[in-house]
Motif scaffolding. Structure first.
Motif, short mmCIF file in Angstrom:
data_model
loop_
_atom_site.label_atom_id
_atom_site.label_comp_id
_atom_site.label_asym_id
_atom_site.label_seq_id
_atom_site.Cartn_x
_atom_site.Cartn_y
_atom_site.Cartn_z
N GLY A 95 57.49 18.36 35.73
CA GLY A 95 57.53 18.50 34.05
C GLY A 95 59.31 19.15 33.81
O GLY A 95 60.19 19.06 34.39
N THR A 96 59.47 20.25 32.35
CA THR A 96 59.89 20.84 31.69
C THR A 96 60.02 21.48 31.73
O THR A 96 58.54 22.09 31.23
N VAL A 97 60.60 22.45 31.95
CA VAL A 97 60.38 24.21 31.32
C VAL A 97 61.89 24.82 30.45
O VAL A 97 62.89 24.08 30.39
N ARG A 127 51.99 13.10 32.30
CA ARG A 127 53.54 12.72 32.71
C ARG A 127 54.00 12.94 30.93
O ARG A 127 53.25 12.28 29.86
N SER A 128 54.79 13.42 30.22
CA SER A 128 54.94 13.57 29.21
C SER A 128 55.60 12.48 28.42
O SER A 128 56.42 11.78 29.58
N GLY A 129 56.38 12.33 27.54
CA GLY A 129 56.82 11.37 27.22
C GLY A 129 58.64 11.24 27.18
O GLY A 129 58.74 12.91 27.86
N GLN A 130 59.60 10.35 27.73
CA GLN A 130 60.46 10.65 28.27
C GLN A 130 61.19 12.00 26.99
O GLN A 130 62.28 13.27 27.52
N ASN A 171 52.32 13.35 24.28
CA ASN A 171 51.36 13.58 25.51
C ASN A 171 51.61 14.99 25.89
O ASN A 171 51.69 15.18 27.16
N LEU A 172 52.47 15.54 24.91
CA LEU A 172 52.88 17.37 25.82
C LEU A 172 52.23 18.58 26.11
O LEU A 172 50.38 18.83 24.78
#
Length: 582
Positions: A447-449, A272-275, A340-341
């Motif tokens: 995640g993020t895209v 899990r990445s940071g916010q 944590n990326l």
């Protein structure tokens, strides 16, 4: 009367037949979209219809004097010279040449090597139109075009009013242009005389019916196999006609062509990445020739964002992605990554693939296993999830189709745990089933895209916000996908002069003329909506497309476009007048 009729067409390239007893009628005015999985034979069929590739069996009946022209998917490798020089090879008639150059808004003295992808596509189209064909064939005409070029092509082809057969996986393009869908499926041509959305429903019904029929067949075959294996007494008295029927059933089952399975996409989200995923402030970037593509741009990306990058080719979308991943340094500005990326990058140029190596070696050169979600899987089993058979997995990448290369790149990408996916045009060459599955995967992804695509439907279905590039360095952020941006742009484009200007002193009131206008507006809206509903009902009737009146259908579609524009303006005017006191 049909322009061309295919009767029991069969064709193969050494393996299973691409077509087997396939039949089709093409009528004047049709705009047929050919759909099917990658490798189903769509491009081959266009070449056969064009007469540039002979077929093995069957008949092709052409209307006397019929002229066809094919616009290929790829640009000529050895292209050189000016637009005029290239077109003169096909259109020596100066009048004809001048007409197509004017019609497609081309610069005849421009060098073909210097043109953008969209203008190159226009040159190929001009080359085809110089023959004044009765039937125009287009192989993936939207490939690698930006949205503006795709929309220009849509409008041009609608105005052209020619009979078309085209291959495309761009759903928005198919929805706007296609009046009829023909699916190339397991060697047959399944003809759906309807719009794309109606095709989706009807195909689902057909596949469900086929599945039930096969289940009944398999049940009966199993019962007959039990009967034939009974004891000696039963075999002595068995009915030989029933035995012959069983042998026929076995052969029918052996020859059954199963539908190609769907790609199975799995993606490991990773830690899990940071916010806060990344933050950019006042970024600037110019190329060595002085062209500025990013000017004072700031952005904050939060966990779970799905951001689409929209703009013309060459406007800086890929450049920004490279800056955000620190592959490229900006001229000025700051960039900060969150904690944590883990980044996975899909490259539109497919630079991550070694063309000389096999599919398997590109994924895992020295090992027979890959780790997926922390568990080992055999390499060939994993590749079969992406529709690569063991034989195909041993094939060099350089012989793969565009769609296969993209599937391989996705397979490679998804072996890596990632909480930030960066996808640079992942939709190119993918068939519609794979596009649907990729959409579902991204919607479920935790995640993020960051996503670059010229597929309007894909953007609308996936992204939560969009970055709009204008090509001069300005990048604006909008909430939602492509359609949302278009809607917001229309609202902001309303000229200020259209709004009533309040006078100083007494408050602005409705004039007598405006009162009458306000009273008439609901009637106008009602009449437009009634006409719109009637047109939709007429165009939903399959009999309309069987009649083959292409001009009538095109006229209806144009009228619908006019009605939608008038309704939007009428509602805006009604809202405007309602806000003025009587």
């Amino acid at each position: 009367m049909a322009l061309i009729v295919l009767q029991q067409l069969s064709h193969a390239f050494g393996g299973p037949k691409l077509f087997e007893d396939a039949s089709l009628q093409i009528k004047s005015g049709d705009r047929i979209c050919l759909l099917g999985r990658n490798g189903a034979g769509k491009s081959t069929l266009l070449q056969i219809i064009n007469g540039t590739l002979p077929h093995d069996e069957g008949n092709i009946i052409r209307q006397q004097g019929l002229k066809t022209a094919l616009v290929p998917q790829e640009f000529p490798v050895d292209w050189s010279g000016t637009v005029r020089n290239f077109l003169q090879q096909s259109a020596p008639d100066a009048i004809s040449l001048a007409q197509v150059i004017s019609q497609l808004e081309l610069d005849p003295e421009a060098g073909v090597n210097t043109l953008s992808g969209g203008i190159k596509r226009r040159v190929l189209l001009a080359n085809a139109l110089s023959h004044d064909p009765d039937l125009l064939l287009l192989d993936e005409p939207t490939n690698h075009l930006d949205i503006a070029a795709i929309q220009w092509l849509e409008d041009f082809l609608l105005r052209l009013r020619k009979t078309l057969i085209f291959i495309s996986h761009d759903r928005a393009f198919v929805r706007k242009l296609g009046t009829r869908i023909v699916e190339v499926d397991r060697g047959k041509l399944q003809d759906y005389r309807c719009s794309y959305d109606q095709f989706l429903d009807r195909r689902e019904e057909v596949l469900n019916a086929e599945e039930k029929e096969w289940a009944r067949f398999d049940q009966k075959l199993a019962e007959e196999e039990i009967w034939i294996r009974k004891g000696i007494k039963a075999r002595r008295t068995r009915n030989m006609g029933r035995v012959r029927d069983l042998l026929k059933m076995r052969e029918e089952r052996r020859q059954r062509r199963e539908r190609t399975g769907n790609v199975k996409l799995q993606l490991e989200t990773g830690q899990r990445s940071g916010q806060m995923v990344l933050e950019a402030e006042n970024l600037k970037f110019s190329f060595p020739d002085g062209k500025q593509v990013i000017d004072n741009f700031s952005l904050r990306v939060m966990r779970g964002d799905r951001i689409g990058l929209i703009g013309p080719n060459g406007s800086g979308k890929s450049t920004l992605l490279k800056i955000l991943t620190e592959e490229l340094q900006p001229n000025s500005g700051t960039l900060r990554h969150g904690t944590n990326l883990q980044i996975a990058y899909f490259d539109q140029l497919r630079d991550q693939l070694d063309e000389e190596k096999s599919v398997k070696d590109n994924l895992s050169s020295d090992h027979d296993q890959v780790l997926i979600n922390g568990k080992p899987r055999h390499i060939y089993g994993y590749l079969q999830d992406f529709l690569f058979t063991p034989d195909r997995a041993r094939t060099p990448v350089k012989v793969l189709s565009g769609g296969e290369k993209n599937r391989l790149l996705l397979a490679k990408l998804f072996t890596r745990p990632a909480n930030l996916l960066i996808l640079d045009e992942p939709t190119n060459d993918l068939d519609m089933e794979t596009l649907d599955l990729l959409e579902e995967l991204l919607l479920d992804y935790q995640g993020t895209v960051l996503l670059v695509s010229h597929d309007r439907s894909f953007l609308d279905n996936v992204v939560t916000s969009s970055l709009i590039f204008d090509g001069s360095g300005t990048i604006e952020e909008f909430i939602g996908g492509y359609a949302d941006w278009q809607q917001q742009r229309k609202k902001s484009a309303q000229p200020i002069t259209n709004k009533p200007k309040p006078k100083t002193g007494r408050p602005r009131k409705l004039s007598f003329k405006e009162k009458r206008e306000l009273e008439e507006l609901p009637k106008r809206i009602d009449a437009l909506e009634t006409e719109q509903a009637e047109l939709h009902e007429t165009m939903a009737d399959p009999n309309l497309y069987q009649q083959g009146d292409g001009a009538k259908i095109a006229g209806m579609q144009e009228r619908l476009t006019v009605i939608e524009a008038e309704l939007e303006q009428t509602y805006l005017r009604w809202e405007e007048l309602e806000q003025i006191p009587e």
